[in-house]
Design an enzyme around this catalytic site. Sequence first.
Site, PDB file in Angstrom:
ATOM      1  N   HIS A  99    -143.462 -63.492  -5.775  1.00 26.70           N
ATOM      2  CA  HIS A  99    -142.918 -64.417  -4.787  1.00 26.70           C
ATOM      3  C   HIS A  99    -143.891 -64.579  -3.630  1.00 26.70           C
ATOM      4  O   HIS A  99    -144.413 -63.592  -3.110  1.00 26.70           O
ATOM      5  CB  HIS A  99    -141.568 -63.909  -4.253  1.00 26.70           C
ATOM      6  CG  HIS A  99    -140.985 -64.785  -3.186  1.00 26.70           C
ATOM      7  ND1 HIS A  99    -140.414 -66.003  -3.467  1.00 26.70           N
ATOM      8  CD2 HIS A  99    -140.913 -64.639  -1.839  1.00 26.70           C
ATOM      9  CE1 HIS A  99    -140.006 -66.567  -2.342  1.00 26.70           C
ATOM     10  NE2 HIS A  99    -140.301 -65.762  -1.334  1.00 26.70           N
ATOM     11  N   SER A 100    -144.139 -65.830  -3.210  1.00 20.89           N
ATOM     12  CA  SER A 100    -145.009 -66.148  -2.082  1.00 20.89           C
ATOM     13  C   SER A 100    -146.403 -65.557  -2.315  1.00 20.89           C
ATOM     14  O   SER A 100    -147.070 -65.927  -3.280  1.00 20.89           O
ATOM     15  CB  SER A 100    -144.373 -65.643  -0.783  1.00 20.89           C
ATOM     16  OG  SER A 100    -144.964 -66.245   0.349  1.00 20.89           O
ATOM     17  N   MET A 101    -146.868 -64.628  -1.487  1.00 15.37           N
ATOM     18  CA  MET A 101    -148.159 -63.976  -1.740  1.00 15.37           C
ATOM     19  C   MET A 101    -148.201 -63.377  -3.135  1.00 15.37           C
ATOM     20  O   MET A 101    -149.228 -63.409  -3.815  1.00 15.37           O
ATOM     21  CB  MET A 101    -148.421 -62.882  -0.698  1.00 15.37           C
ATOM     22  CG  MET A 101    -149.714 -62.090  -0.936  1.00 15.37           C
ATOM     23  SD  MET A 101    -149.975 -60.753   0.266  1.00 15.37           S
ATOM     24  CE  MET A 101    -148.847 -59.499  -0.388  1.00 15.37           C
TER      25      MET A 101
END
Length: 251
Positions: A99-101
């Site tokens: 998720h995200s990074m």
Amino acid sequence: KRTLCQRNIKVNIKMIKNTENISKEKITLFCLPFAGGGASAYNQWAKKMQGKVTVCPVQLPGREEQIMEKPYIDMSVMLDDLEEAVRKVVYGPYALWGHSMGGKIAYELEKRLEAAGYTAKCLFISGSRVPSIPEPNPIYHLPDEEFKRELGRFEGTPKEILENQELLDFFLPMLRADFTMDETYYDKAGIVLHTPIAAFGGEKDGEADESAILEWGKYTDNDFNYRIFPGGHFYLRDCEDEVISEVMRLL
């Protein structure tokens, strides 16, 4: 080439959680952290998928039980260690979630694993833009007080930390290191993977909207699925059961 060999061996041993339950009979799902996040974010995933999928969260140094260890600030250095750690424990079918990074980490990790002869059952990307788009509004370089104010835009840092200056100062080096690693990462090569990709997002996510999520379809020569859930950048907190159900369905 590598001058931190001894440190890397120690890091690799504890970098991946729940490895004792990996088996060739079940898919292993390696979960990569978002900026500022730790392995505990996936505790419920491990419980809810138990018996069907082995969830192995990745714990980067500088957080939770490894809070006193120096965090990474360079994506390639971190990936050197992470690839080594995964290749030591991967046994049978596997998938990656980020998720995200963590989505960027998952993509780069799979790129390396495929070059070494592995292929994931699925690469799950959540709340993340494709690697060819640089961070448009970086905050990693800001002075401390500005950096603290900007953290609120990402929803990932608990209010208990954001509202407690002493606590926030304690976590600041780790948070800045994660944002440095995340926001300085950029890859315009556009290497296409062989694993299927499933890209998820929140309908009100200002960091990765639906059009950004759809771009991940260009990064696989296999099946591509995507789904947009209600919520913002951290939609998966409110939609955890639905996200887990969709992951299980695709696996």
